[in-house]
Design a protein around this motif. Sequence first.
Motif, PDB file in Angstrom:
ATOM      1  N   MET A 146       0.844  -1.195   0.000  1.00 46.81           N
ATOM      2  CA  MET A 146       0.000   0.000   0.000  1.00 46.81           C
ATOM      3  C   MET A 146       0.881   1.247   0.000  1.00 46.81           C
ATOM      4  O   MET A 146       1.879   1.310   0.732  1.00 46.81           O
ATOM      5  CB  MET A 146      -0.914   0.010   1.230  1.00 46.81           C
ATOM      6  N   GLY A 147       0.548   2.220  -0.814  1.00 48.89           N
ATOM      7  CA  GLY A 147       1.307   3.453  -0.872  1.00 48.89           C
ATOM      8  C   GLY A 147       0.919   4.416   0.241  1.00 48.89           C
ATOM      9  O   GLY A 147      -0.164   4.341   0.817  1.00 48.89           O
ATOM     10  N   ILE A 148       1.848   5.293   0.560  1.00 46.26           N
ATOM     11  CA  ILE A 148       1.626   6.342   1.558  1.00 46.26           C
ATOM     12  C   ILE A 148       1.898   7.673   0.877  1.00 46.26           C
ATOM     13  O   ILE A 148       3.008   7.922   0.394  1.00 46.26           O
ATOM     14  CB  ILE A 148       2.549   6.169   2.774  1.00 46.26           C
ATOM     15  N   GLU A 149       0.882   8.523   0.835  1.00 45.15           N
ATOM     16  CA  GLU A 149       0.991   9.790   0.116  1.00 45.15           C
ATOM     17  C   GLU A 149       0.507  10.930   0.998  1.00 45.15           C
ATOM     18  O   GLU A 149      -0.491  10.804   1.726  1.00 45.15           O
ATOM     19  CB  GLU A 149       0.163   9.750  -1.167  1.00 45.15           C
ATOM     20  N   LEU A 150       1.252  12.042   0.956  1.00 45.23           N
ATOM     21  CA  LEU A 150       0.883  13.218   1.737  1.00 45.23           C
ATOM     22  C   LEU A 150      -0.299  13.931   1.086  1.00 45.23           C
ATOM     23  O   LEU A 150      -0.280  14.212  -0.109  1.00 45.23           O
ATOM     24  CB  LEU A 150       2.066  14.185   1.838  1.00 45.23           C
ATOM     25  N   GLN A 151      -1.317  14.227   1.891  1.00 45.08           N
ATOM     26  CA  GLN A 151      -2.455  15.050   1.471  1.00 45.08           C
ATOM     27  C   GLN A 151      -2.631  16.140   2.527  1.00 45.08           C
ATOM     28  O   GLN A 151      -3.505  16.070   3.380  1.00 45.08           O
ATOM     29  CB  GLN A 151      -3.719  14.207   1.324  1.00 45.08           C
ATOM     30  N   ALA A 152      -1.770  17.141   2.484  1.00 43.11           N
ATOM     31  CA  ALA A 152      -1.757  18.180   3.517  1.00 43.11           C
ATOM     32  C   ALA A 152      -2.914  19.149   3.324  1.00 43.11           C
ATOM     33  O   ALA A 152      -3.213  19.568   2.203  1.00 43.11           O
ATOM     34  CB  ALA A 152      -0.430  18.932   3.476  1.00 43.11           C
ATOM     35  N   ARG A 153      -3.572  19.522   4.421  1.00 46.11           N
ATOM     36  CA  ARG A 153      -4.660  20.487   4.380  1.00 46.11           C
ATOM     37  C   ARG A 153      -4.109  21.900   4.459  1.00 46.11           C
ATOM     38  O   ARG A 153      -3.099  22.161   5.122  1.00 46.11           O
ATOM     39  CB  ARG A 153      -5.633  20.235   5.525  1.00 46.11           C
ATOM     40  N   VAL A 154      -4.794  22.825   3.805  1.00 40.48           N
ATOM     41  CA  VAL A 154      -4.321  24.203   3.761  1.00 40.48           C
ATOM     42  C   VAL A 154      -4.302  24.824   5.158  1.00 40.48           C
ATOM     43  O   VAL A 154      -3.364  25.561   5.511  1.00 40.48           O
ATOM     44  CB  VAL A 154      -5.199  25.046   2.809  1.00 40.48           C
ATOM     45  N   SER A 155      -5.309  24.540   5.976  1.00 43.57           N
ATOM     46  CA  SER A 155      -5.368  25.136   7.311  1.00 43.57           C
ATOM     47  C   SER A 155      -4.288  24.569   8.222  1.00 43.57           C
ATOM     48  O   SER A 155      -3.663  25.309   9.000  1.00 43.57           O
ATOM     49  CB  SER A 155      -6.749  24.910   7.934  1.00 43.57           C
ATOM     50  N   GLU A 156      -4.044  23.265   8.144  1.00 43.13           N
ATOM     51  CA  GLU A 156      -3.018  22.656   8.989  1.00 43.13           C
ATOM     52  C   GLU A 156      -1.628  23.148   8.594  1.00 43.13           C
ATOM     53  O   GLU A 156      -0.782  23.408   9.459  1.00 43.13           O
ATOM     54  CB  GLU A 156      -3.092  21.136   8.879  1.00 43.13           C
ATOM     55  N   TYR A 157      -1.387  23.284   7.289  1.00 43.85           N
ATOM     56  CA  TYR A 157      -0.087  23.781   6.863  1.00 43.85           C
ATOM     57  C   TYR A 157       0.115  25.222   7.324  1.00 43.85           C
ATOM     58  O   TYR A 157       1.192  25.590   7.795  1.00 43.85           O
ATOM     59  CB  TYR A 157       0.034  23.696   5.341  1.00 43.85           C
ATOM     60  N   LEU A 158      -0.934  26.044   7.208  1.00 41.90           N
ATOM     61  CA  LEU A 158      -0.813  27.438   7.645  1.00 41.90           C
ATOM     62  C   LEU A 158      -0.554  27.509   9.145  1.00 41.90           C
ATOM     63  O   LEU A 158       0.269  28.318   9.601  1.00 41.90           O
ATOM     64  CB  LEU A 158      -2.085  28.205   7.296  1.00 41.90           C
TER      65      LEU A 158
END
Length: 257
Positions: A146-158
Amino acid sequence: MPLLDHLVELRRRLLWCLVTFVLAFAVCYHFSDDIYRFLAAPLARIMKARGEQPHLIYTALYEAFFTNVRVAVFGAMFLSFPMVAAQAWIFIAPGLYRNEKRAFLPFLVATPVLFLAGAALAYYVVFPYAWAFFLSFQQSGSDSSMGIELQARVSEYLTLVTKMILGFGICFELPVVLTLLVRCGLVTTAQLKRFRRYAYVAAFAVAAVIAPPDAITMLSLAIPLVALYEVSIIAASLVQRDSAKGASPAGDGQEVA
């Protein structure tokens, strides 16, 4: 001035600060997308270098809007700071003696310079290494794994970016705070030297709270904090020496500017 006049003057300065912040907020909100792209640029460069399409996601309908609002507030804080500092100086300067103004002015100038130095360290030095480290945990998927891919949220990154920029900037004010305390006679250089070992432990504790929980990012803040503490001791020694040389009988050099 009577107390009422002081309160009227304080209200006038606060209104100037509020108006400046509102105008800065309006400007920053108009350019909120550009400001956010600037904040996300270190992550975008790392993702491009890894052959990925730079992107962030939002999972709530209102998340992107409120993210832009927070970006505008963050930018307005920076834009309005010179006016806030100027209004604070205008309010307190008439109550200071000339020698007190000369002693206080360097601290007023050093405050934004050190804050920007800390913010620049976070943005240009810490972010590229930290983001590359976190992105290294991604894995490509296959038929058997199974692959692991980053899906970062705009609010969490800010939240992460602003927390680190503000944290680094505020921590870089350490020389100003300690030197000012020595200048006011609340602490001495000998006390700063005596508590050096505790200050080192506190530096690593602060870094553990502000920075993400990885060794590279924590050391990137803890080591400069330790260095800044040593710089604070040197600056405090110079200030204490100048204060001792400039000591004079009561009333000397106390003319109001």
